[in-house]
Design a protein around this motif. Structure first.
Motif, PDB file in Angstrom:
ATOM      1  N   ASP A 128      34.931  59.470  37.015  1.00 30.57           N
ATOM      2  CA  ASP A 128      35.716  60.103  35.868  1.00 30.57           C
ATOM      3  C   ASP A 128      36.935  59.301  35.603  1.00 30.57           C
ATOM      4  N   ARG A 129      37.561  59.083  34.446  1.00 30.68           N
ATOM      5  CA  ARG A 129      38.810  58.460  34.249  1.00 30.68           C
ATOM      6  C   ARG A 129      39.629  59.631  33.771  1.00 30.68           C
ATOM      7  N   LEU A 130      41.094  59.612  34.316  1.00 35.90           N
ATOM      8  CA  LEU A 130      41.860  60.799  34.111  1.00 35.90           C
ATOM      9  C   LEU A 130      43.148  60.206  33.759  1.00 35.90           C
ATOM     10  N   ALA A 147      36.609  61.063  44.765  1.00 35.19           N
ATOM     11  CA  ALA A 147      35.801  61.829  45.311  1.00 35.19           C
ATOM     12  C   ALA A 147      36.711  63.409  45.099  1.00 35.19           C
ATOM     13  N   VAL A 148      35.663  64.454  44.907  1.00 36.53           N
ATOM     14  CA  VAL A 148      36.091  65.834  44.929  1.00 36.53           C
ATOM     15  C   VAL A 148      35.346  66.567  46.077  1.00 36.53           C
ATOM     16  N   ARG A 149      36.376  67.138  46.985  1.00 36.58           N
ATOM     17  CA  ARG A 149      35.721  67.777  48.184  1.00 36.58           C
ATOM     18  C   ARG A 149      36.302  69.039  48.221  1.00 36.58           C
ATOM     19  N   SER A 150      35.493  70.069  48.880  1.00 40.23           N
ATOM     20  CA  SER A 150      36.095  71.279  49.637  1.00 40.23           C
ATOM     21  C   SER A 150      36.613  70.950  50.905  1.00 40.23           C
ATOM     22  N   VAL A 157      41.193  66.378  45.502  1.00 41.58           N
ATOM     23  CA  VAL A 157      40.712  65.281  44.698  1.00 41.58           C
ATOM     24  C   VAL A 157      41.249  63.922  45.043  1.00 41.58           C
ATOM     25  N   THR A 158      40.528  62.823  45.313  1.00 41.48           N
ATOM     26  CA  THR A 158      41.029  61.550  45.691  1.00 41.48           C
ATOM     27  C   THR A 158      40.845  60.707  44.433  1.00 41.48           C
ATOM     28  N   LEU A 159      41.999  60.047  44.099  1.00 38.50           N
ATOM     29  CA  LEU A 159      42.302  59.479  42.968  1.00 38.50           C
ATOM     30  C   LEU A 159      42.780  58.168  43.055  1.00 38.50           C
ATOM     31  N   ARG A 160      42.041  56.970  42.246  1.00 39.93           N
ATOM     32  CA  ARG A 160      42.597  55.542  42.631  1.00 39.93           C
ATOM     33  C   ARG A 160      43.140  55.164  41.395  1.00 39.93           C
ATOM     34  N   GLU A 161      44.520  54.774  41.607  1.00 40.47           N
ATOM     35  CA  GLU A 161      45.011  54.328  40.192  1.00 40.47           C
ATOM     36  C   GLU A 161      44.923  52.749  40.403  1.00 40.47           C
ATOM     37  N   ASP A 162      45.054  51.740  39.462  1.00 38.48           N
ATOM     38  CA  ASP A 162      44.727  50.347  39.496  1.00 38.48           C
ATOM     39  C   ASP A 162      45.975  49.677  40.326  1.00 38.48           C
ATOM     40  N   GLY A 163      45.731  49.007  41.312  1.00 36.31           N
ATOM     41  CA  GLY A 163      46.691  48.314  41.977  1.00 36.31           C
ATOM     42  C   GLY A 163      47.287  49.342  42.939  1.00 36.31           C
ATOM     43  N   ARG A 164      46.759  50.556  43.222  1.00 32.33           N
ATOM     44  CA  ARG A 164      47.391  51.387  44.117  1.00 32.33           C
ATOM     45  C   ARG A 164      46.427  51.853  45.030  1.00 32.33           C
ATOM     46  N   PRO A 165      46.751  52.074  46.620  1.00 30.13           N
ATOM     47  CA  PRO A 165      45.740  52.751  47.397  1.00 30.13           C
ATOM     48  C   PRO A 165      45.410  54.232  46.846  1.00 30.13           C
ATOM     49  N   PRO A 166      44.070  54.772  47.286  1.00 33.55           N
ATOM     50  CA  PRO A 166      43.858  55.978  46.937  1.00 33.55           C
ATOM     51  C   PRO A 166      44.604  56.997  47.238  1.00 33.55           C
ATOM     52  N   ALA A 167      44.893  58.137  46.624  1.00 34.57           N
ATOM     53  CA  ALA A 167      45.916  59.112  46.800  1.00 34.57           C
ATOM     54  C   ALA A 167      45.137  60.486  46.882  1.00 34.57           C
ATOM     55  N   ARG A 168      45.232  61.376  47.435  1.00 32.67           N
ATOM     56  CA  ARG A 168      44.786  62.721  47.593  1.00 32.67           C
ATOM     57  C   ARG A 168      45.710  63.676  46.771  1.00 32.67           C
ATOM     58  N   TRP A 169      45.146  64.475  46.025  1.00 32.90           N
ATOM     59  CA  TRP A 169      45.782  65.575  45.202  1.00 32.90           C
ATOM     60  C   TRP A 169      45.042  66.811  45.374  1.00 32.90           C
ATOM     61  N   THR A 170      45.646  68.056  45.274  1.00 35.49           N
ATOM     62  CA  THR A 170      45.506  69.184  45.212  1.00 35.49           C
ATOM     63  C   THR A 170      44.534  69.662  43.959  1.00 35.49           C
TER      64      THR A 170
END
Length: 192
Positions: A128-130, A147-150, A157-170
């Protein structure tokens, strides 16, 4: 019943079909012209498949549809009168896609706005794109769901923004700060 008119339930009857094309289809008449709904669905599916091959969502503006359809049908592009119906089929397909996530994905719902209006709460999943809802700060960056993990601490939720390393969000922070733009193109086997 006429194209692009809402059905008035008070005018509904048990009478036979009055549309000549529908009557021809009902009678399985091979000489009957193809129904506009069938043509529009075929064109919408072709536009969506072309956009998926190119790796981005289809343009739903009249000019974007004209360009896509001209590329798909260089000798016989459909009449512009059919664009609203093609657009509605595309919006329906994109909404169905946005509401679908891989089985077993933990549920995290974010706001999704259909192109033709209306806001839904849609689940998110990998692909998905957010968009970061940056009303206050002016940050409208686009992120991809990796990724979306329990976890023991809840859903992450692991999100990747262009040009940045992946970040985890609750999950609560994703729900609060992000809007769903669309679901990524389906794998070729999923186009049928």
């Amino acid at each position: 019943m006429h194209p692009y008119h809402q059905l008035d339930p008070a005018r509904r009857t048990d009478a036979g079909l009055s549309c000549a094309v529908c009557r021809g289809i009902e009678a399985a008449d091979p000489a009957a012209p193809r129904h506009l709904g069938e043509l529009a669905r075929e064109h919408a599916d072709a536009v969506l498949a072309r956009a998926d091959r190119r790796g981005y969502p289809p343009s739903l503006s009249s000019d974007g549809l004209r360009q896509s359809l001209a590329a798909l049908y260089p000798d016989r592009a459909p009449d512009e009168k059919l664009y609203p119906l093609i657009r509605e089929h595309l919006v329906t397909s994109l909404t169905e896609r946005a509401m679908t996530v891989p089985p077993g994905t933990p549920e995290v719902l974010v706001e999704y706005t259909r192109y033709t209006g209306g806001t839904l709460r849609a689940p998110i999943g990998p692909g998905d794109r957010l968009m970061h809802d940056g009303v206050a700060g002016g940050n409208w960056s686009i992120s991809h769901v990796v990724a979306v993990r329990s976890t023991a601490d809840g859903v992450q939720v692991t999100l990747r923004e262009d040009g940045r390393p992946p970040a985890r969000w609750t999950a609560p922070n994703v729900t609060r700060w992000f809007l769903k733009l669309d679901r990524g193109p389906l794998a070729p086997a999923d186009h049928h």
